[in-house]
Design a protein around this motif. Structure first.
Motif, short mmCIF file in Angstrom:
data_model
loop_
_atom_site.label_atom_id
_atom_site.label_comp_id
_atom_site.label_asym_id
_atom_site.label_seq_id
_atom_site.Cartn_x
_atom_site.Cartn_y
_atom_site.Cartn_z
N PHE A 55 0.85 -1.21 0.00
CA PHE A 55 0.00 0.00 0.00
C PHE A 55 0.88 1.25 0.00
CE2 PHE A 55 -4.75 -0.60 1.03
CZ PHE A 55 -4.83 -1.71 0.20
N THR A 56 2.07 1.15 -0.65
CA THR A 56 2.92 2.33 -0.84
C THR A 56 3.02 2.70 -2.33
OG1 THR A 56 5.05 1.20 -1.19
CG2 THR A 56 4.37 1.53 1.10
N LEU A 84 -0.66 1.72 -11.33
CA LEU A 84 -1.40 0.60 -11.92
C LEU A 84 -0.93 -0.73 -11.32
CD1 LEU A 84 -1.48 1.73 -15.66
CD2 LEU A 84 -3.35 1.77 -14.00
N GLY A 85 -0.33 -0.65 -10.15
CA GLY A 85 0.26 -1.84 -9.53
C GLY A 85 1.63 -2.08 -10.14
N HIS A 86 2.32 -3.08 -9.61
CA HIS A 86 3.66 -3.38 -10.14
C HIS A 86 3.57 -4.07 -11.49
CE1 HIS A 86 5.84 -2.20 -6.52
NE2 HIS A 86 4.89 -2.80 -5.81
N ALA A 87 4.42 -3.64 -12.41
CA ALA A 87 4.60 -4.28 -13.72
C ALA A 87 3.29 -4.56 -14.46
CB ALA A 87 5.40 -5.57 -13.53
N PRO A 88 2.46 -3.54 -14.70
CA PRO A 88 1.22 -3.79 -15.44
C PRO A 88 1.53 -4.26 -16.86
CG PRO A 88 1.59 -1.42 -15.13
CD PRO A 88 2.63 -2.14 -14.32
N GLU A 89 0.77 -5.26 -17.33
CA GLU A 89 1.09 -5.93 -18.60
C GLU A 89 1.08 -4.97 -19.79
OE1 GLU A 89 2.28 -8.92 -19.41
OE2 GLU A 89 2.41 -9.32 -17.25
N ASN A 90 0.08 -4.06 -19.85
CA ASN A 90 -0.01 -3.17 -21.02
C ASN A 90 1.19 -2.22 -21.08
OD1 ASN A 90 -1.04 -1.80 -18.75
ND2 ASN A 90 -2.37 -0.49 -19.97
N VAL A 91 1.64 -1.75 -19.92
CA VAL A 91 2.80 -0.84 -19.87
C VAL A 91 4.06 -1.62 -20.25
CG1 VAL A 91 4.15 0.71 -18.42
CG2 VAL A 91 1.66 0.61 -18.14
N VAL A 127 -6.46 -1.21 -7.06
CA VAL A 127 -6.56 -2.12 -5.90
C VAL A 127 -7.94 -2.79 -5.89
CG1 VAL A 127 -7.40 -0.27 -4.34
CG2 VAL A 127 -6.12 -2.18 -3.38
N THR A 128 -7.99 -4.03 -5.43
CA THR A 128 -9.29 -4.72 -5.41
C THR A 128 -9.97 -4.52 -4.04
OG1 THR A 128 -8.34 -6.75 -4.53
CG2 THR A 128 -8.39 -6.53 -6.94
N ASP A 129 -11.28 -4.80 -4.00
CA ASP A 129 -12.02 -4.72 -2.74
C ASP A 129 -11.40 -5.65 -1.69
OD1 ASP A 129 -13.70 -2.86 -3.74
OD2 ASP A 129 -15.36 -4.23 -4.14
N GLU A 130 -11.00 -6.84 -2.14
CA GLU A 130 -10.42 -7.83 -1.21
C GLU A 130 -9.11 -7.30 -0.61
OE1 GLU A 130 -11.35 -8.66 -4.49
OE2 GLU A 130 -13.31 -9.18 -3.63
N GLU A 131 -8.30 -6.65 -1.45
CA GLU A 131 -7.02 -6.11 -0.95
C GLU A 131 -7.28 -4.99 0.06
OE1 GLU A 131 -4.68 -7.33 -5.08
OE2 GLU A 131 -5.45 -5.30 -4.83
N ILE A 132 -8.30 -4.17 -0.21
CA ILE A 132 -8.66 -3.10 0.74
C ILE A 132 -9.09 -3.72 2.06
CG2 ILE A 132 -10.43 -1.34 1.22
CD1 ILE A 132 -10.27 -0.52 -1.72
N GLU A 133 -9.95 -4.73 1.99
CA GLU A 133 -10.45 -5.37 3.23
C GLU A 133 -9.30 -6.00 4.02
OE1 GLU A 133 -13.46 -7.87 1.54
OE2 GLU A 133 -14.60 -6.10 0.92
#
Ligand SMILES: Cc1ncc(COP(=O)(O)O)c(C=O)c1O
Length: 379
Positions: A34-35, A43-50, A361-367
């Motif tokens: 969460f940093t 977009l999170g680490h190493a996003p595929e499109n980027v 971030v997903t809902d599960e990761e937030i929870e």
């Protein structure tokens, strides 16, 4: 023994791999991050499109120089101007360099020298941006600062009126102070500051290095308030972790940045720009930004609900996915304790826990993160 200058109090975590919201360390531990590399890997680490866009550019060319027509610079500049409502872009490599460019441009365009910044601001580590920063701890030991800057308390309109004079080139600020403690500038204060600046012939420079590129649920945080800045500085999240910074400015400033007036060897590097183009295409989409707002609301309300009866909890601060948890005690020890529970978080100022999750971030990761934080803070 380390061969590095000890400028950072480094954590005992050695990353070997990172994907999405998760980072894997050499000892096999997997952390929920969460940093986001301090608001960089939005977009999170190493996003595929980027990754794909960067790989394609690596096959073409890596660096020429700014003596050439770099098509990707025009494309990314168009994305930035369209999203901000401003006109022209200069590319550098970092946040501090973007702010340096903003300071130089404001001084040259107005032929004035004073720049007003706010107490508890953070604008970078170069000499001018360190001088601009409204925190003594950043400046200790470096001798006299540049005299260009005058610091006023944010949200104190009378202090601002007193400081603003005929030699004021610009007022420069973060809409939400990041490093300083997730401190929000009040909308009516910032609007009045802008009005006073423009009546005085001074420019408004907004430092969106931490707040920009979708972090608060809009492309830029100033858009929550409807401000009309002359120069906006961006970096961090612009290229998903590749070094890139920029200023976006109004067309009338063009003459002050004529050929030969400012430059950078690496600024606007094609590989970084390939990453930026793909990153901005994803983040500036309306539906993506709406989702950031939704996720931000979920994180804010879940934290509020979980922490409301916790004695050391004061309040939730911030906007979108730039979130501060203000405590009655110092936040530092909780950052270490969270890491022991496989959650990576930051401080802001002394008493605030700062959460900067990836914008997807997903809902599960937030929870999951809120559960860890709740258990920690309740003791
Ligand atoms: C608001 C703000 N401005 C400027 C900077 C400096 O950026 P950089 O470290 O890329 O030079 C930062 C970095 O944390 C920041 O948060």
């Amino acid at each position: 023994m380390s061969y590095l200058f000890p400028t950072y109090a480094r954590w005992d975590v050695t990353p070997v791999k990172a994907k999405g919201a998760y980072l894997t360390a050499k000892d096999g531990k997997e952390y929920l991050d969460f940093t986001s590399g301090i608001s960089v890997c939005n977009l999170g680490h190493a996003p595929e499109n980027v990754k794909k866009a960067v790989e394609e550019q690596l096959e073409l060319f890596w660096h020429t120089s700014n003596l050439f027509q770099i098509e990707l610079q025009e494309k990314v500049a168009k994305q930035l101007t369209k999203a901000s409502g401003l006109d022209l872009v200069f590319f550098g490599n970092s946040g501090a360099e973007a702010n340096e460019a903003a300071i130089k441009l404001a001084r040259k365009a107005t032929t004035r020298t004073k720049i007003i910044t706010f107490i508890d601001s953070f604008h970078g580590r170069t000499f001018a941006t360190m001088s601009a920063t409204g925190q003594d701890k950043i400046k200790t030991g470096f001798g006299p600062m540049l005299e260009t800057f005058e610091y006023v308390k944010m949200n104190d309109i009378n202090a601002l009126k007193t400081a603003l004079d005929a030699n004021t080139a610009a007022i420069m600020f973060e809409v939400i102070q990041g490093e300083g403690g997730i401190n929000e500038g009040q909308a009516d204060f910032l609007k009045e500051a802008e009005k006073l600046a423009h009546e005085n012939g001074s420019l408004i420079i907004i430092d969106e290095i931490q707040t920009g590129i979708g972090r608060t649920g809009k492309a830029f945080a100033f858009q929550h308030i409807g401000l009309d800045p002359d120069i906006v500085s961006v970096a961090k999240g612009i290229a998903s972790g590749f070094p890139l910074g920029a200023i976006i400015g109004k067309a009338h400033l063009s003459e002050a940045f004529s050929a030969g007036s400012h430059g950078s060897t690496f600024g606007g590097n094609p590989v970084a720009l390939a990453a930026a183009k793909e990153t901005l295409e994803t983040i500036f989409a309306e539906s993506f930004l709406a989702d950031v707002t939704k996720k931000g609301e979920k994180l804010h309300s879940l934290l509020q609900e979980t922490l409301k009866d916790t004695p050391i909890f004061k309040k939730i601060k911030g906007k979108g996915l730039m979130v501060g948890i203000e405590l009655t005690e110092e936040a530092g020890p909780f950052i270490t304790k969270a890491r022991e529970q496989n959650l990576l978080i930051l401080t802001a100022g002394t008493h605030v826990i700062r959460l900067l999750p990836p914008l997807n971030v997903t809902d599960e990761e937030i929870e999951k993160a809120v559960k860890i934080l709740g258990d920690l803070l309740k003791g």
